[in-house]
Design an enzyme around this catalytic site. Sequence first.
Site, short mmCIF file in Angstrom:
data_model
loop_
_atom_site.label_atom_id
_atom_site.label_comp_id
_atom_site.label_asym_id
_atom_site.label_seq_id
_atom_site.Cartn_x
_atom_site.Cartn_y
_atom_site.Cartn_z
N LEU B 42 0.87 -1.07 0.09
CA LEU B 42 -0.04 0.05 -0.08
C LEU B 42 0.84 1.18 0.00
O LEU B 42 0.88 2.27 -0.78
CB LEU B 42 -0.91 0.06 1.34
CG LEU B 42 -2.26 -0.84 1.14
CD1 LEU B 42 -2.94 -0.84 2.46
CD2 LEU B 42 -3.10 -0.69 -0.16
N ALA B 43 1.77 1.47 1.16
CA ALA B 43 2.82 2.59 1.07
C ALA B 43 3.45 2.72 -0.34
O ALA B 43 3.46 3.72 -0.85
CB ALA B 43 3.68 2.42 2.12
N HIS B 265 -1.60 -11.07 18.02
CA HIS B 265 -2.73 -10.99 17.44
C HIS B 265 -3.62 -12.10 18.13
O HIS B 265 -2.94 -13.47 17.86
CB HIS B 265 -3.24 -10.96 16.00
CG HIS B 265 -4.54 -10.68 15.41
ND1 HIS B 265 -5.74 -11.45 15.78
CD2 HIS B 265 -5.21 -9.56 14.95
CE1 HIS B 265 -6.65 -10.94 15.23
NE2 HIS B 265 -6.34 -9.81 14.81
N ARG B 336 -6.48 -6.34 21.97
CA ARG B 336 -5.48 -7.52 21.61
C ARG B 336 -4.47 -7.93 22.24
O ARG B 336 -4.14 -9.16 22.44
CB ARG B 336 -4.74 -7.06 20.13
CG ARG B 336 -5.70 -6.92 18.95
CD ARG B 336 -5.12 -6.37 17.70
NE ARG B 336 -6.25 -6.40 16.57
CZ ARG B 336 -5.69 -5.97 15.40
NH1 ARG B 336 -4.51 -5.72 15.14
NH2 ARG B 336 -6.77 -6.07 14.35
N HIS B 407 1.71 -10.49 14.21
CA HIS B 407 0.94 -9.96 13.26
C HIS B 407 1.28 -8.71 12.55
O HIS B 407 1.44 -8.46 11.47
CB HIS B 407 -0.43 -9.65 14.07
CG HIS B 407 -1.37 -8.87 12.83
ND1 HIS B 407 -1.60 -9.65 11.82
CD2 HIS B 407 -2.36 -7.91 13.10
CE1 HIS B 407 -2.63 -8.75 11.22
NE2 HIS B 407 -3.06 -7.83 11.88
N GLU B 431 4.66 0.07 7.18
CA GLU B 431 4.94 -0.61 8.47
C GLU B 431 6.54 -0.46 8.55
O GLU B 431 6.82 -0.76 9.60
CB GLU B 431 4.19 -1.95 8.38
CG GLU B 431 4.43 -2.89 9.56
CD GLU B 431 4.42 -4.43 9.24
OE1 GLU B 431 3.36 -4.43 8.26
OE2 GLU B 431 4.49 -5.19 10.32
N ARG B 441 -1.10 -0.97 17.70
CA ARG B 441 -1.68 -0.57 16.58
C ARG B 441 -3.04 -0.85 16.73
O ARG B 441 -3.44 -1.77 17.07
CB ARG B 441 -1.08 -0.92 15.41
CG ARG B 441 -1.93 -0.40 14.16
CD ARG B 441 -1.18 -1.03 12.96
NE ARG B 441 -1.47 -2.32 12.65
CZ ARG B 441 -2.35 -3.27 12.25
NH1 ARG B 441 -3.69 -2.40 12.34
NH2 ARG B 441 -2.31 -4.44 12.42
#
Lengths: 252, 643, 256
Positions: B42-43, B265, B336, B407, B431, B441
Amino acid sequence: MSGNMNLTLKVWRQKNSSASGKFVTYKAPEISPDMSFLEMLDVVNEGLVKKSEDPIQFDHDCREGICGMCSLVINGEPHGPKRATTTCQLHMRSFNDGDTIVIEPFRAAAFPVVKDLAVNRSAFDRIQQAGGYVSIGTGGVPDANEIAIPKVIADEAFNSATCIGCGACVAACKNASAMLFVSAKISQYAMLPQGQPERYARAEAMVLQMDEEGFGGCTNTYACEAKCPKEIKVTNIARMNREFFNAEFIKG
Amino acid sequence: MLDAKIPSGPLAEKWNKHKFDLKLVNPSNKRKYDIIVVGTGLAGASAAASLAELGYNVKAFCFQDSPRRAHSIAAQGGINAAKNYPNDGDSVFRLFYDTIKGGDYRSREGNVYRLAEVSVNIIDQCVAQGVPFAREYGGLLDNRSFGGAQVSRTFYARGQTGQQLLLGAYSALNRQINLGKVKMYTRSEMLDVVTVDGKAQGIITRNLIDGTIESHAGHAVLLCTGGYGNVFYLSTNAMGSNVTAAWRAHKRGAYMANPCYTQIHPTCIPVSGDHQSKLTLMSESLRNDGRVWVPKTKEIAERLRKGEIKAVDLKEDERDYFLERKYPSFGNLVPRDVASRNAKQVCDEGKGVGKTGLAVYLDFADSIKRLGEDTVAAKYGNLFDMYRQITDENPYKLPMRIYPAVHYTMGGLWVDYNLMTSIPGLYALGEANFSDHGANRLGASALMQGLADGYFVIPYTLGDYLAKIGPAPIDANRPEFAKVKSEVEVRVKTLLSLRGNKTVDEYHRDLGKIMWEYCGMSRDEEGLKKAKGMISDLRADFWKNAIVLGDNEEVNQSLEKAGRVADFLELGELMIDDALNRDESCGGHFREEYQTPEGEALRNDDDFAYVAAWAYTGDNMPEELHKEQLEFENVKLTQRSYK
Amino acid sequence: MSNFSNAFSSTLGKKLVMCLTGLFLSSFLIVHLTGNLQLFKNDNGLAFNQYAHFMTNFTPIKVVSYLLYSSIIIHSVWAIITTLHNRKARPHGYAIKPKDGSIWSSRNMGILGTILFVFIVVHMSNFWYQYHWGETPFVEYRTDLNTGATITKEIQASEFTEYVSYIDNGIEITKSKDLYKETQFAFQQWWLVAFYVLGMGALSFHLVHGFQSAFQTLGWNHHKYRPLVKFIGLWVFSILIPIGFAAIPLYFFLLK
């Protein structure tokens, strides 16, 4: 451990794209039914490395069935015997003790072998580059809720958009045709309002690029749909045909 | 003290003011700049596309066979944005506040506020690209509440939000490739950064097909290479996810910040055996209707593990619903880190279930009784199917078995407000950097941050740097490139000369076990010190006894893995150092010595409200700690409680 | 944006040619079978021979027939072109034949098409060529318009110049080439009957895939109409029509 299986693998080995390949037989002893297919190959590979033999190359990454990187034709079936499943999500409990498993790469002129079971699927990227986008830049776009899209349309577009680009459709098709892949993208944008301005130009550009890559034509056997891990429907191909003929004969 | 270059002024005006203060590059000059983007998640994809749109020449790199495969694709849940479409009280400030608090007050106010601010633009951008978000019958976008948030601000695309967002960014990238503004290098792994006069001006890559070691020059280098969760061997990361690019940059001078912050997670499918190669996450939405429990005693647990009795046969008074018991008000919906830690605790007490004893039950029997199987299937059907596919157990009949898994890594390369690392011209996005999530997060925030950095931050902040250094071409034939290139070649040769008796995977598994045991869900000084020695020994052993086969000039997975694991072995030690340094508990970092009487994380805001940024000082030398003090002007620091 | 060469040179365009010619040929089957049903009339072939004359002499029908011949040729040639192209797309086959859930006929349209092509060549040389240029018997029908009774008489080549049909003294006289007799004669040979039945079997399998496939190619795959298309493809084109055609040789062989 009890319940473990002893398997025989016949694996296609090919040093690189220009070398000629052959099948090599390996033993896969003590395979747990809880292993994924790729974990079974990991175990075999670790054994090969211990013997200083070249491990079997295969593509894989996320191992959650979403990145589309894993491939393999297992006993004649892309991604193996289970429906709607990628190889990384296939578990060894789908096989029986004593089985011989034949593992081949996806085969198509447009997917040359990189090494062993890994193939080069960059043809798919080039098809997407030819028109698989909406030509808008970053910023300066309307508020997300200014475009209302009927839920049925949004859902249907979503169904097309779930394609993971793995290439199983090409591998399954007797003509090595890429139409299910190409049509899924064309369909997604053809249905959504955002895709309308470039709708026909996109369909034409993507289809022509697909042809240039050397994929075969569709003869409507629908093997692609049967083997698609994301269950993309052949209605997408029908829609692509419509879009393309419209582009060529009416809107062009 | 490190300067994060956070703009002065009121919180809500910082970014706008900063955008105005940043220098611009003249439009006709933009094409004279070359930008290197490493990673296409994505980045990376969003940054590469956005920068190319502005007119820069971009070279993008990924190790996968296609930019579309980056692991952002696997994110399930959704993406947060302060749109307040449901009219339920959300705002930019609330998203900011929730993120700071969720991060246990270990992130920067300025960065987080900017993140919340641009979150709304992200959704607009993605919708305009044709990303098929879930919609209501009226045709407008649907939102849901996620990860215990009190407002519905999460946009989603079934369980495949990451995939759809990544394909959106990939489509924007493809458009620029087609226009000739981005040159894409697939199956290329970055192995080093080249600095010239202290500035990052290029990278060295290895072509994973034929082994060619290549030099690429550019005016700036963007690392969008994701997190390092695979240091634990087993994680929900992709098999290829690695720290190499970031670690090489670190060794060239980029600081590594808060490396010990790891998110574990709670709802993953447990390990089934030694063959396990990765862990699969199931959406934490399952905890909305599932009840977490273990048998009350070790003896019952043992009989369960042996298969003498079945979970469904246990009477209510033989079960311990430990989350509901310990946290009556939040119950199964605690955050979490709390859920994960408690699961580990009961398993450590010997009450774990499943063959390995490393699992707890997530039971839907009550929900099925209350809502009916159809309703439960409509809500979670795809997750139940996935669970059944992997475990061969029917979660409608038997309780699911879950266990926590690594995670996400909140730590990463230290960056300033402009996303620039401590090496001028070297940027880290997504990330790969440490910036926005503090010590923990929030759910549905990773996608938000990756896209915020790529679409809406870097296009502004990079220009400022470029305008200052000027468009003079960067020459890849300079001696600095040759020097780094030859160092990379030597390293490759050294790795290829290792013909020992232990596979690289075995080293990786060993490292993972040490990290998980001593630097996982909870840590203490003694264990960390022990682990440090173990890793150090393991690393020394690796360079003697690892087996690395084949040659450089071919597809060589053995070599690829070895290089990555070698870097993980070094990173692991730094993570331990960081965890040892931080004498407090916060978010994903839980030190046994620092807990409240109720067993909750106990922060030490007086001494540790800082970012720990580590500087590399040489092989086998202790790293140097630089601190960036965190200033909190807009939120009050409080102790989390879920009782 | 585009020109027609793109349209037809693309894989989709080639497929469109297959589809349109295929659909045209399918529609002809209905006409052809309807006409051939005259053979079942117990009138010693009067209606059938009238029909045969009409079909070979009425100008618009003649035009259509040339379209038909070219369709057969184009459909076959394009089939060969696309098959060669598709083979090239997978130069290296699989060691294990893929199991993919597709129906047999969809994978074997080429074989079925080849059988059909041979069938058409034999069929046309047997009847079409014979009718136009071969030695055919001739026939004269005399129908009393008052009673409706018809007397049939074989006539010799010397008595026949061209097809005529006129009324003289309340009697309708028709002189014609006797294709009916030709048919009756041909289908006394068991091997020809067998060949025809086999041909119709191939037609059935060809069309069970081909008919619905054409709609898919055209892009007409709508979830509301797909069942209808499949129904017609199955019941009309791959069952009724082949049975109808196959019934003719069997009828003559067994009953005449």
